[in-house]
Design an enzyme around this catalytic site. Structure first.
Site, PDB file in Angstrom:
ATOM      1  N   GLU A  53       0.855  -1.195   0.000  1.00  0.00           N
ATOM      2  CA  GLU A  53       0.000   0.000   0.000  1.00  0.00           C
ATOM      3  C   GLU A  53       0.887   1.239   0.000  1.00  0.00           C
ATOM      4  O   GLU A  53       1.923   1.269   0.673  1.00  0.00           O
ATOM      5  CB  GLU A  53      -0.890  -0.049   1.241  1.00  0.00           C
ATOM      6  CG  GLU A  53      -2.258   0.539   1.054  1.00  0.00           C
ATOM      7  CD  GLU A  53      -3.121  -0.203   0.053  1.00  0.00           C
ATOM      8  OE1 GLU A  53      -3.236   0.308  -1.086  1.00  0.00           O
ATOM      9  OE2 GLU A  53      -3.671  -1.268   0.375  1.00  0.00           O
ATOM     10  N   THR A  84       2.797   2.117  -2.133  1.00  0.00           N
ATOM     11  CA  THR A  84       4.101   1.739  -2.670  1.00  0.00           C
ATOM     12  C   THR A  84       4.225   2.118  -4.144  1.00  0.00           C
ATOM     13  O   THR A  84       5.338   2.253  -4.636  1.00  0.00           O
ATOM     14  CB  THR A  84       4.291   0.212  -2.567  1.00  0.00           C
ATOM     15  OG1 THR A  84       3.081  -0.400  -2.999  1.00  0.00           O
ATOM     16  CG2 THR A  84       4.575  -0.221  -1.143  1.00  0.00           C
ATOM     17  N   SER A  93     -12.847  -1.144  -6.987  1.00  0.00           N
ATOM     18  CA  SER A  93     -12.585  -0.676  -8.338  1.00  0.00           C
ATOM     19  C   SER A  93     -13.591  -1.143  -9.381  1.00  0.00           C
ATOM     20  O   SER A  93     -13.245  -1.798 -10.368  1.00  0.00           O
ATOM     21  CB  SER A  93     -11.158  -1.046  -8.763  1.00  0.00           C
ATOM     22  OG  SER A  93     -10.678  -0.015  -9.579  1.00  0.00           O
ATOM     23  N   SER A  94     -14.833  -0.776  -9.160  1.00  0.00           N
ATOM     24  CA  SER A  94     -15.863  -1.053 -10.157  1.00  0.00           C
ATOM     25  C   SER A  94     -15.560  -0.295 -11.445  1.00  0.00           C
ATOM     26  O   SER A  94     -15.874  -0.775 -12.541  1.00  0.00           O
ATOM     27  CB  SER A  94     -17.240  -0.666  -9.627  1.00  0.00           C
ATOM     28  OG  SER A  94     -17.344   0.723  -9.412  1.00  0.00           O
ATOM     29  N   GLU A 126      -9.722   7.151 -17.140  1.00  0.00           N
ATOM     30  CA  GLU A 126      -9.947   7.817 -15.838  1.00  0.00           C
ATOM     31  C   GLU A 126      -9.321   9.211 -15.843  1.00  0.00           C
ATOM     32  O   GLU A 126      -9.930  10.182 -15.402  1.00  0.00           O
ATOM     33  CB  GLU A 126      -9.347   6.988 -14.698  1.00  0.00           C
ATOM     34  CG  GLU A 126      -9.895   5.582 -14.604  1.00  0.00           C
ATOM     35  CD  GLU A 126     -10.776   5.334 -13.370  1.00  0.00           C
ATOM     36  OE1 GLU A 126     -10.991   6.260 -12.570  1.00  0.00           O
ATOM     37  OE2 GLU A 126     -11.252   4.186 -13.236  1.00  0.00           O
ATOM     38  N   ASP A 149      -5.281  -0.877 -10.630  1.00  0.00           N
ATOM     39  CA  ASP A 149      -6.648  -1.396 -10.706  1.00  0.00           C
ATOM     40  C   ASP A 149      -6.936  -1.987 -12.078  1.00  0.00           C
ATOM     41  O   ASP A 149      -7.481  -3.082 -12.203  1.00  0.00           O
ATOM     42  CB  ASP A 149      -7.662  -0.280 -10.423  1.00  0.00           C
ATOM     43  CG  ASP A 149      -7.496   0.291  -9.037  1.00  0.00           C
ATOM     44  OD1 ASP A 149      -6.718  -0.277  -8.246  1.00  0.00           O
ATOM     45  OD2 ASP A 149      -8.150   1.313  -8.746  1.00  0.00           O
TER      46      ASP A 149
HETATM   47  P1  ADP Z   1     -14.726   2.390  -7.516  1.00  0.00           P
HETATM   48  O1  ADP Z   1     -13.840   2.501  -6.325  1.00  0.00           O
HETATM   49  O2  ADP Z   1     -15.773   1.350  -7.325  1.00  0.00           O
HETATM   50  O3  ADP Z   1     -13.975   2.249  -8.790  1.00  0.00           O
HETATM   51  P2  ADP Z   1     -15.367   4.912  -8.705  1.00  0.00           P
HETATM   52  O4  ADP Z   1     -16.004   6.118  -8.162  1.00  0.00           O
HETATM   53  O5  ADP Z   1     -13.984   5.006  -9.225  1.00  0.00           O
HETATM   54  O6  ADP Z   1     -15.493   3.779  -7.579  1.00  0.00           O
HETATM   55  O7  ADP Z   1     -16.237   4.346  -9.894  1.00  0.00           O
HETATM   56  C1  ADP Z   1     -17.607   4.174  -9.744  1.00  0.00           C
HETATM   57  C2  ADP Z   1     -18.309   4.667 -10.992  1.00  0.00           C
HETATM   58  O8  ADP Z   1     -18.131   3.699 -12.053  1.00  0.00           O
HETATM   59  C3  ADP Z   1     -19.798   4.797 -10.807  1.00  0.00           C
HETATM   60  O9  ADP Z   1     -20.148   6.069 -10.278  1.00  0.00           O
HETATM   61  C4  ADP Z   1     -20.309   4.607 -12.230  1.00  0.00           C
HETATM   62  O10 ADP Z   1     -20.182   5.796 -12.980  1.00  0.00           O
HETATM   63  C5  ADP Z   1     -19.341   3.581 -12.792  1.00  0.00           C
HETATM   64  N1  ADP Z   1     -19.868   2.222 -12.549  1.00  0.00           N
HETATM   65  C6  ADP Z   1     -19.315   1.257 -11.799  1.00  0.00           C
HETATM   66  N2  ADP Z   1     -20.069   0.146 -11.768  1.00  0.00           N
HETATM   67  C7  ADP Z   1     -21.142   0.408 -12.525  1.00  0.00           C
HETATM   68  C8  ADP Z   1     -22.317  -0.328 -12.890  1.00  0.00           C
HETATM   69  N3  ADP Z   1     -22.527  -1.568 -12.429  1.00  0.00           N
HETATM   70  N4  ADP Z   1     -23.219   0.278 -13.692  1.00  0.00           N
HETATM   71  C9  ADP Z   1     -23.020   1.530 -14.130  1.00  0.00           C
HETATM   72  N5  ADP Z   1     -21.952   2.278 -13.825  1.00  0.00           N
HETATM   73  C10 ADP Z   1     -21.024   1.739 -13.033  1.00  0.00           C
HETATM   74 MG    MG Z   2     -12.522   3.644  -9.431  1.00  0.00          MG
END
Ligand code: ADP
Ligand code: MG
Length: 382
Positions: A33, A35, A124-125, A159, A171
């Site tokens: 972390e 790092t 990290s969605s 990003e 990520d």
């Molecule tokens: P994380 O830490 O989960 O990456 P972020 O704020 O960087 O959080 O990213 C989240 C954003 O990614 C959401 O606000 C949305 O815009 C997009 N996102 C992630 N997952 C989905 C999903 N299942 N459907 C639609 N948008 C998504």
């Molecule tokens: Mg993110």
């Protein structure tokens, strides 16, 4: 499979017929972390929480995409001026643009997507979303000629350039390269990486999300970075990657106590990542866990990026006999990642929820995670 069916039926309803299914994953970071910006190692793996998209070319120069989870639709062209309004759609637009900027091909397509990576929980969605589309568009329009590292960079540039998030590469790297039952040690200086087996028989990984985020006024992240840079400069090296405790101790009286402890954490964390690699090769999860506790202590006391709630969760884990526990991510809130003996899992989760709720007035969220594959094609169009 529920996700697949849901996406299939919404796609058929909206666009008719079927497209090809692609998926990519969220990620955890076991250790390593703060790092990355010090030229050190991180140790992530992809998880069994994914974003899945069904996609099909539509013969136009427009992208039409529906987000099931947000219940929103976006339509946009592929030129720089066509950026969509919705922030979720900008992740997809950004991926298209970054491929095109690199000389790749993207044509119009229809897509429906959904996922189960919790948003904004530190898994990290956003990287899962970017790498799902980057992988898909590489397969659909570019004969997979864009190499995987470039796919990760496409996500990272998305990003930076379209979402206003100045993130590192970890990520997207984890999301693209993730492999079932393996973690990856990524060298953030050379960008070389190596897979390490991670398939504990007796342990599981569980994330405890405090659901707190402390917004701090004085940009603590930049201050940590500046401390590290100052010490590196004093040592005459480019980054703390090349520092040892002996070198640091030799300049101890010339630098502030704060800078000393920041650098000490970074140096020790690098050693810990290497110790975890050795331990994993032996299947020694007790040592892995011990290193995780040491990381937490370092992040809390030396690097000072923890907070009361995370220290509390770490203490509860220790009291419950959890093998390893630490803050995951930048700090000041978010999740702890815990390596837990299977037979302890239920008790730990119940106790953590109860005790946290008693103290802070809300329950933490619990995410069980299994180390799984990253970006991939799930099925062909029928
Ligand atoms: P994380 O830490 O989960 O990456 P972020 O704020 O960087 O959080 O990213 C989240 C954003 O990614 C959401 O606000 C949305 O815009 C997009 N996102 C992630 N997952 C989905 C999903 N299942 N459907 C639609 N948008 C998504
Ligand atoms: Mg993110």
């Amino acid at each position: 499979m529920e996700l697949t069916q849901k996406i299939n039926s919404v796609f058929a309803e909206r666009f008719g017929g079927n497209g090809t299914l692609y998926a990519s994953a969220g990620r955890i970071n076991l250790i390593g972390e703060h790092t990355d910006y010090n030229g050190g190692f991180v140790f992530p793996g992809a998880i069994d929480k994914v974003i899945m998209a069904e996609i099909r070319t539509n013969g136009t120069d427009k992208v039409r995409v529906y987000s099931i989870d947000i219940d929103d639709y976006a339509e946009f062209g592929l030129n720089e001026a066509d950026a969509p309004e919705q922030s979720w759609a900008r992740y997809i637009f950004g991926v298209c643009r970054e491929i095109i900027k690199r000389g790749g091909k993207v044509e119009g397509f229809d897509a429906v997507f959904a996922g189960n990576v919790p948003l904004g929980a530190g898994l990290s969605s956003s990287a899962a979303l970017e790498s799902c589309f980057a992988f898909a568009l590489n397969d659909m329009f570019n004969d997979n000629s864009i190499d995987k590292f470039e796919l990760a960079r496409i996500g990272q540039s998305t990003e930076h350039n379209y979402c206003g998030v100045n993130c590192g590469i970890m990520d997207q790297f984890a999301s693209v390269f993730g492999k079932k039952d393996h973690l990856m040690r990524l060298d953030c200086r050379s960008m070389e990486f190596e897979y390490y087996p991670f398939s504990p028989k007796d342990h599981v990984l569980v994330l405890v999300d405090s659901r707190v985020k402390h917004e701090l006024a004085d940009s603590p992240y930049n201050k940590r970075r500046a401390s590290c840079e100052r010490v590196a400069k004093r040592l005459g090296i480019e980054t703390l990657r090349d520092a040892t405790m002996e070198m640091l101790d030799a300049v101890k009286t010339d630098i502030t106590a704060e800078d000393y402890f920041r650098a000490k954490f970074v140096i020790e964390e690098k050693e810990r990542v290497l110790a975890v690699c050795d331990a994993l090769n032996r299947g020694d999860y007790e040592t892995v866990g011990r290193c995780m506790y040491e990381t937490h202590a370092g992040l809390s006391k030396d690097y000072e990026v923890s907070c009361e709630e995370l220290d509390f969760l770490n203490e509860v884990a220790r009291e419950c006999g959890v093998t390893g526990s630490r803050i995951m991510g930048g700090g000041f809130g978010g999740c702890t990642i815990n390596l837990v003996k299977k037979e302890l899992l239920n008790d730990f989760v119940e106790i953590a929820k109860k005790r946290f709720n008693e103290k802070y007035g809300h329950e933490p969220k619990i995410y069980n995670v299994i180390i799984s594959d990253g970006a991939r094609k799930v099925s062909d169009a029928e």
